[in-house]
Design an enzyme around this catalytic site. Structure first.
Site, PDB file in Angstrom:
ATOM      1  N   ARG A 287     132.029 -42.105 157.872  1.00 31.92           N
ATOM      2  CA  ARG A 287     133.204 -43.030 157.954  1.00 31.92           C
ATOM      3  C   ARG A 287     134.720 -42.842 157.265  1.00 31.92           C
ATOM      4  NH1 ARG A 287     131.290 -47.968 161.205  1.00 31.92           N
ATOM      5  NH2 ARG A 287     133.571 -48.916 160.511  1.00 31.92           N
TER       6      ARG A 287
ATOM      7  N   ARG B  62     137.112 -54.358 152.344  1.00 35.45           N
ATOM      8  CA  ARG B  62     136.350 -55.301 153.442  1.00 35.45           C
ATOM      9  C   ARG B  62     135.023 -56.296 153.127  1.00 35.45           C
ATOM     10  NH1 ARG B  62     133.947 -50.643 156.071  1.00 35.45           N
ATOM     11  NH2 ARG B  62     133.520 -50.955 157.877  1.00 35.45           N
TER      12      ARG B  62
ATOM     13  N   ARG C 171     137.267 -62.342 164.502  1.00 33.81           N
ATOM     14  CA  ARG C 171     137.211 -62.103 163.032  1.00 33.81           C
ATOM     15  C   ARG C 171     137.552 -62.891 161.673  1.00 33.81           C
ATOM     16  NH1 ARG C 171     135.296 -56.100 162.946  1.00 33.81           N
ATOM     17  NH2 ARG C 171     135.293 -55.768 160.493  1.00 33.81           N
TER      18      ARG C 171
ATOM     19  N   ARG D 284     125.200 -44.901 154.432  1.00 36.47           N
ATOM     20  CA  ARG D 284     125.720 -44.533 156.276  1.00 36.47           C
ATOM     21  C   ARG D 284     126.993 -44.156 155.654  1.00 36.47           C
ATOM     22  NH1 ARG D 284     128.403 -49.842 159.418  1.00 36.47           N
ATOM     23  NH2 ARG D 284     130.347 -48.563 158.793  1.00 36.47           N
TER      24      ARG D 284
ATOM     25  N   LYS E   8     124.437 -55.224 162.120  1.00 29.09           N
ATOM     26  CA  LYS E   8     124.556 -56.192 163.198  1.00 29.09           C
ATOM     27  C   LYS E   8     125.058 -55.183 164.536  1.00 29.09           C
ATOM     28  CE  LYS E   8     129.713 -57.352 161.636  1.00 29.09           C
ATOM     29  NZ  LYS E   8     130.039 -55.943 162.958  1.00 29.09           N
TER      30      LYS E   8
HETATM   31  P1  AMP Z   1     134.403 -52.734 162.827  1.00 32.09           P
HETATM   32  O1  AMP Z   1     133.136 -51.894 162.714  1.00 32.09           O
HETATM   33  O2  AMP Z   1     133.723 -53.923 162.934  1.00 32.09           O
HETATM   34  O3  AMP Z   1     133.342 -53.160 160.557  1.00 32.09           O
HETATM   35  O4  AMP Z   1     135.452 -52.690 161.951  1.00 32.09           O
HETATM   36  C1  AMP Z   1     136.202 -51.872 161.742  1.00 32.09           C
HETATM   37  C2  AMP Z   1     137.423 -51.888 161.448  1.00 32.09           C
HETATM   38  O5  AMP Z   1     138.261 -52.048 162.770  1.00 32.09           O
HETATM   39  C3  AMP Z   1     137.653 -52.815 160.562  1.00 32.09           C
HETATM   40  O6  AMP Z   1     137.422 -52.713 158.891  1.00 32.09           O
HETATM   41  C4  AMP Z   1     139.042 -53.702 161.477  1.00 32.09           C
HETATM   42  O7  AMP Z   1     140.285 -52.599 160.706  1.00 32.09           O
HETATM   43  C5  AMP Z   1     139.187 -53.097 162.627  1.00 32.09           C
HETATM   44  N1  AMP Z   1     139.515 -54.013 163.014  1.00 32.09           N
HETATM   45  C6  AMP Z   1     137.790 -54.367 164.286  1.00 32.09           C
HETATM   46  N2  AMP Z   1     137.290 -55.590 164.209  1.00 32.09           N
HETATM   47  C7  AMP Z   1     138.822 -56.199 164.122  1.00 32.09           C
HETATM   48  C8  AMP Z   1     139.461 -57.765 164.382  1.00 32.09           C
HETATM   49  N3  AMP Z   1     138.832 -58.618 165.289  1.00 32.09           N
HETATM   50  N4  AMP Z   1     140.318 -58.185 164.158  1.00 32.09           N
HETATM   51  C9  AMP Z   1     141.124 -57.630 163.434  1.00 32.09           C
HETATM   52  N5  AMP Z   1     140.853 -56.135 163.241  1.00 32.09           N
HETATM   53  C10 AMP Z   1     139.494 -55.349 163.458  1.00 32.09           C
END
Ligand code: AMP
Length: 198
Positions: free
Chosen positions: A136, A147, A91, A130, A16
């Site tokens: 990461r 996750r 989310r 990745r 995404k």
């Molecule tokens: P992502 O790159 O979108 O997978 O986000 C990485 C991490 O950031 C997630 O595993 C959460 O710890 C935090 N995070 C990102 N977006 C949100 C959100 N909308 N609400 C809460 N935590 C978030």
């Protein structure tokens, strides 16, 4: 020119982020990625970064109110007036409520929610790749599984809410990058959402 307000939703490893950038470019709108905001702040060691570092590294969710405040501030910037593409927010159902309130206060609403569909096994395979390439810190096996659980339990339900509003486009996330981009463009075009750029 009317604004285009989009949200892209999909499990970690669905692609995404990559697709989001392509769509945003084509529509001439900024990507608003909460994950990117958190990672940048952690990297720069800001106060916000220090607050969220442990949460992000453990693959848990940052508290809704804090996350929503960051998004509200970002969406109030002038470059988001012509629309935006949200990636990774909302989310969970609480964040949907926050976003609804904010958009309603501005007489706005989302035009479309792109749901990238990728089976769990495929997500895990891509995330493992990745992790090897980007290193990461939240791409370890345990954190990945956690996750994906959060995605299935907390994030997937938001698609029911948006589905009832008739704005979800389910997109098959298996294929080449270009194939998937074309599917997304076709779905958005079918909604009458017109691209500006490439
Ligand atoms: P992502 O790159 O979108 O997978 O986000 C990485 C991490 O950031 C997630 O595993 C959460 O710890 C935090 N995070 C990102 N977006 C949100 C959100 N909308 N609400 C809460 N935590 C978030």
């Amino acid at each position: 020119m009317s604004a285009t307000r989009l949200l892209i939703v999909g499990p970690q490893g669905s692609g995404k982020g990559t697709q989001g950038v392509r769509i945003a470019e084509a529509y001439g709108i900024p990507v608003v990625s909460t994950g990117d905001v958190f990672r940048a702040n952690i990297k720069d060691g800001t106060e916000l970064g220090q607050r969220v570092q442990q949460i992000v590294e453990q693959g848990r969710l940052v508290p809704d109110e804090l996350t929503s405040e960051i998004v509200r501030d970002r969406l109030a910037q002038p470059d988001a007036a012509a629309g935006f593409l949200l990636d990774g927010y909302p989310r969970n159902l609480g964040q949907v409520g926050h976003l609804d309130d904010f958009l309603a206060s501005r007489d706005e609403s989302l035009d479309a929610v792109i749901e990238l569909r990728v089976p769990r096994a495929e997500s895990i395979a891509r995330l493992g790749l990745r992790a090897a390439q980007e290193g990461r810190s939240d791409d370890t096996d345990d954190v990945i599984a956690h996750r994906l659980d959060i995605y299935e339990n907390e994030t997937a339900p938001i698609l029911d809410v948006y589905g009832e509003r008739g704005i979800v486009d389910g997109i098959d996330g298996i294929g080449t990058l270009d194939e998937i981009t074309d599917r997304i463009f076709a779905a958005l075009e079918a909604r009458g959402l017109v691209r500006r750029g490439g």
